[in-house]
Design an enzyme around this catalytic site. Sequence first.
Site, short mmCIF file in Angstrom:
data_model
loop_
_atom_site.label_atom_id
_atom_site.label_comp_id
_atom_site.label_asym_id
_atom_site.label_seq_id
_atom_site.Cartn_x
_atom_site.Cartn_y
_atom_site.Cartn_z
N ASP A 320 0.84 -1.19 0.00
CA ASP A 320 0.00 0.00 0.00
C ASP A 320 0.88 1.25 0.00
OD1 ASP A 320 0.67 -1.14 2.52
OD2 ASP A 320 -0.98 -0.14 3.53
N GLU A 515 12.37 0.70 7.45
CA GLU A 515 11.40 -0.25 6.89
C GLU A 515 11.66 -0.53 5.41
OE1 GLU A 515 7.41 1.21 6.59
OE2 GLU A 515 8.05 3.19 5.93
#
Length: 579
Positions: A320, A515
Amino acid sequence: MQNLVVLCGLSVALFTSVQSAFPPPCDSEIYCSGPVLHQVQTAKVFEDDKYFVDMKLRETPDVVLSAFRNLSHGLPNTTVPSRKLQEFLTTYFEKPGMEFESWTPPDWHEKPKFLEGIADDELRNWAEKIHELWKSLGRKIRADVKDHPELYSQIYTPHPVIVPGGRFRELYYWDSYWVINGLLLSEMTDTAYGMIQNFLYLVNRYGFVPNGGRIYYERRSQPPFLTLMVESYYQATRDKEFLRAALPALEQEYRFWMQNRSTPVTVNGTEHVLNRYHVEVGSPRPESYTDDLELGEGLPEERKEQLWMDLKTGAESGWDFTSRWYIDGDGNNNGTLKETRTSQILPVDLNALLCLNEKALALFHRTLGDGDSAAPYERAAARRLEAIESVLWDAERGAWFDYNLVTHSKHFEFYPSNLAPVWAQCYSRPEMGEKAVHYLKGSGALHYPNGVPTSLRESGQQWDYPNAWPPLQHMLIDGLSKLPSEDAKQLAFDLAQRWIKTNWLAYEKYDAMFEKYDVNGDGKPGGGGEYEVQLGFGWTNGVALQLLDQYGARLTSGSGRLSSGLLLPLFNFVAVILQ
């Protein structure tokens, strides 16, 4: 006509909440729908929409809702002024994080054995620091969440967890697969066991694993990695009783995906069944409420609801967001975030993962001596293999491609997921794996110094160029390493070296794990998307530890400092390569 007002640069309808024919993300009229959510988020009281929906209530929902009705009653369009809204929030909400108590994993200890296999001194010292990070990412949910769930958006789970980090302060589903693999290398078996028990608990409660540990995630999942988590734990412990106890929940989750996330597709006159992501919740995501409202602005109501469903479906995919999910008005894989149509795409990686799940479920039953129960999963895996090769495989290009249900055709853009069946070992002929290596080499995706980009399109979305994500690097490297050819194995090592180098350089520069990373530059965190790049970071740590374990004798930081105890085997290895 509804009156419009501009709030913080965002033009929104002055209604009390978003109305939809579909169910809301959860049943809470504060955290998932209703006037409180709508007004707080559109007033942009907090920079990140996730902040508000993670706050704890000081009073019961009925009291809070009644107070808000009294506050807004009689006001123009029932809109509460900013100062009054701030006072209301201070009176009735506490800041996020009150649902957790500090927790250091009791099974953490210094010097896990895998460190001994890392030849490069700098990388071994860094691996120790990554191992140390598990302590800072541990969270335990307070008993009050279990006793008073109505006061929290947090979903109670009985065991402590390792969280991703940053704004992701709760448990997440697919992240945890790489976290658990890292914990097992760190010899933190009890912590890994507890995390898996939490996921089994969630399946028993919901019938599937929600996207993450919040009620606003209750109607969407993420890539179904639970079966593989159980496989990793079983391989580390050989605990058959654990396997026997986990199996009913794993089968229940599998049924969820087959009953709610599968669709028939006919190719060359033969009908196959494959899986997709599909969330039928036609309202903005509570944690990204204003982003979704703004994106839907100006669209007809039906198209707006479809967009919001497909954005949630994109969140369920784990990617996403990305140009991978775009389908424009002509049915092509083009457009902008507004053209996100995730539910109309059959993803290669989801179907490869479910193929792996089917094979694992069959193996679990056989391990427990139940061949009769294994057989249906073996048949399901065989059917899926046939479907993947009929619908997704392209012999001319030598790879697998997502299938567009609107145009009944494949999307030929590059994504690392195009090689997911190699990782899952879900293909019928050996030459398919070698063809996929040839495809990868000709794709242009190997031209970057810091890893393989998530796509070759620069859309501004975070699951696109120039970002590289840890799980995708690991799946690609792991898949290539399993192929029989030395060429593929060497490519796997080269990609592992690139990835470890960029992770290490960024750590040296920022004293942090991120991340995602940029495929260009010199140890650079990634960017783009809806929020700033996050530190922590659970799956990054897990992937780094796995690669350091797998290739520790060969990986280098570039410093030239090698452990004397590992020099001899390393020289012997190099001598063999040079012969």
